[in-house]
Design a protein around this motif. Structure first.
Motif, short mmCIF file in Angstrom:
data_model
loop_
_atom_site.label_atom_id
_atom_site.label_comp_id
_atom_site.label_asym_id
_atom_site.label_seq_id
_atom_site.Cartn_x
_atom_site.Cartn_y
_atom_site.Cartn_z
N TYR A 6 -61.18 14.82 -10.54
CA TYR A 6 -60.10 15.74 -10.15
C TYR A 6 -59.93 16.80 -11.22
O TYR A 6 -59.32 16.58 -12.26
CB TYR A 6 -58.79 14.99 -9.91
N TYR B 74 -53.36 12.31 -12.62
CA TYR B 74 -54.63 12.39 -11.92
C TYR B 74 -55.60 13.40 -12.53
O TYR B 74 -56.78 13.41 -12.19
CB TYR B 74 -54.39 12.75 -10.45
N PHE C 59 -61.96 9.89 -8.51
CA PHE C 59 -61.74 9.25 -7.22
C PHE C 59 -63.07 8.65 -6.74
O PHE C 59 -64.12 9.28 -6.87
CB PHE C 59 -61.23 10.25 -6.18
N PHE D 115 -58.63 5.25 -7.55
CA PHE D 115 -58.55 6.26 -8.61
C PHE D 115 -58.72 5.57 -9.95
O PHE D 115 -58.10 4.53 -10.22
CB PHE D 115 -57.20 6.97 -8.57
N PRO E 87 -58.16 6.37 -13.88
CA PRO E 87 -57.60 7.34 -14.83
C PRO E 87 -58.54 7.57 -16.02
O PRO E 87 -59.21 6.64 -16.47
CB PRO E 87 -56.29 6.69 -15.27
N PHE F 9 -55.68 4.28 -4.08
CA PHE F 9 -55.15 5.61 -3.80
C PHE F 9 -55.01 5.85 -2.30
O PHE F 9 -53.94 6.23 -1.83
CB PHE F 9 -56.02 6.69 -4.43
#
Length: 442
Positions: A351, A360, A365, A384, A386, A399
């Motif tokens: 992202y 995010y 993802f 997701f 991190p 997610f």
């Protein structure tokens, strides 16, 4: 006693990995992975269970009713971006914002394979029949988050998957080779004949026909993912030439070399927006039990070997290849993040926008198409992971969910994930015949 203490200490250090393998987990969705501390320092092999009896449990896809959508966390809105597509597996955004959707699927050739898929339940779990072999263009002319132009962009292909634009050259990765086409900005259909610049090994175990593409930032190199032709080289390594690899070529198709190897089925590929390292999502091997082997996402090191078929998740030797290549087992790289066993993790996107909340930003993802070689469903969602300072910094978290209905039926199966220029996320649901758009509430 010394050995016992060593094993006990290692188990404490690696305890955070147990959930990634699904050990002792009763949930039908399994996405736990390594703990934050170990991810931040360096990847370490999880404390995996021993091989166990294998299970087969195909899902029954029933699709989506009007008004039904997957579920995203609070603060997000899920809308239908496109429907009635023929097995949409991957999306790609052109510089002018047009979205390309590849429509293709596994083709079961021969009466034995067709009958077997019906008897096993596989035919109800995914599309069957002839592949559409098409790329469809979607254009949102009024920027309302819903395309109002839908046009066949390119057809007559052979199980296409990867799409890439470098300058004015459009690349398509068919299952058996790489084609190039001339492209001009705004073009809604390509009618020119494609030029074949590279042959690729065709066929393969389950869905290992997909060939994905990504280019270096300057466009000087192109990378191609090619999955294995078998589960664990049961037909011999002589049938695995240029497979279970990420390949590198020049834009004209010359200079072919193996960039990284031992990656059983790498499909999703993306550049880390902070470190500029290549990352991939890998669908690992089957038939070692519910909790082996974890799929993973990992940075891809040039010249590195990731274990297949001789070992998994580092130096865990596969019993079916025991003693064959101790030299390669010794050098096998431990992947960065485990994302659950048999989740069919095939989609990957970082992202790199700012429309979503800060947590995010620069995270990853992962589209998980879902299990078949596990007694309880795993995957069937988008997770997701991190990141902080370019490195994984926490456990994978759900997610986009809601694909699983019960222990038999599912609505669909998410695969490709793509970030749009406006910061929303597209999710290709191949079995559900939909493209979903996830946006942050304003």
């Amino acid at each position: 006693m010394k050995n016992i203490l060593v094993r006990f200490s290692c188990s404490l250090l690696l305890a955070g990995f147990l959930m990634a393998c699904g050990q002792g987990q009763q949930s039908t969705e399994n996405s736990e992975a390594t703990d934050t501390t170990e991810i931040a320092e360096a990847p370490r092999a999880p404390d995996l269970p021993p091989p166990a009896e294998s299970s087969t449990h195909f899902s029954n896809v029933i699709g989506w009713k009007d008004g039904q959508t997957p579920k995203a966390p609070d603060g997000f809105v899920v809308t239908e971006y496109a429907r009635d597509l023929d097995n949409p597996r991957q999306t790609y955004v052109l510089p002018n914002g047009d979205v390309l959707v590849v429509e293709s699927q596994t083709e079961r050739k021969g009466i034995v394979k067709k009958v077997s898929s019906v008897v096993s339940g596989q035919a109800q779990s995914e599309a069957s029949g002839k592949s559409a072999n098409r790329i469809t263009l979607l254009r949102d002319t009024n920027q309302d988050g819903k395309p109002d132009v839908r046009q066949t962009f390119l057809d007559g292909l052979n199980q296409p998957f990867g799409m890439l634009l470098v300058g004015t050259t459009f690349y398509v990765a068919n299952t058996d080779g790489l084609l190039t086409f001339p492209y001009q900005t705004g073009q809604t259909r390509i009618t020119a004949n494609g030029k074949s610049i590279l042959s690729l090994p065709a066929g393969g175990y389950n869905n290992h026909w997909t060939r994905n593409l990504i280019a270096s930032a300057d466009g000087s190199q192109i990378y191609i993912s090619v999955g294995s032709g078998s589960n664990v080289a049961e037909h011999g390594m002589e049938h695995e030439a240029n497979r279970a690899n990420i390949l590198e070529i020049n834009p004209d198709g010359t200079g072919l070399r193996v960039f990284a190897s031992g990656l059983r089925n790498p499909v999703g590929m993306a550049w880390n927006p902070v470190t500029s390292a290549l990352w991939t999502a890998v669908n690992e091997r089957d038939e070692l039990g519910d909790d082996l082997v974890p799929d993973y996402i990992t940075s891809v090191k040039e010249g590195a070997f990731y274990g297949w078929p001789y070992s998994y998740y580092g130096q865990n030797e596969d019993p079916r290849r025991k003693g064959e290549r101790p030299d390669l087992v010794k050098k096998a790289i431990v992947p960065d993040v485990a994302v659950g066993s048999h989740t069919a993790s095939l989609g990957l996107a970082f992202y790199d926008k700012d429309a979503f909340p800060a947590k995010y930003h620069n995270g990853a993802f992962v589209g998980q198409r879902g299990s078949w070689n596990r007694s309880a469903f795993a995957g069937y969602k988008v997770i997701f992971v991190p990141f902080s300072n370019g490195k994984p910094s926490g456990k994978p978290e759900d997610f986009l969910t809601g694909f699983i209905i019960d222990d038999k039926d599912v609505h669909g199966r998410p695969v490709g994930v793509t970030v749009l220029p406006d910061g929303s996320l597209l999710v290709a649901d191949d079995a559900g015949r939909r493209i979903w758009r996830v946006s942050a509430k304003r």
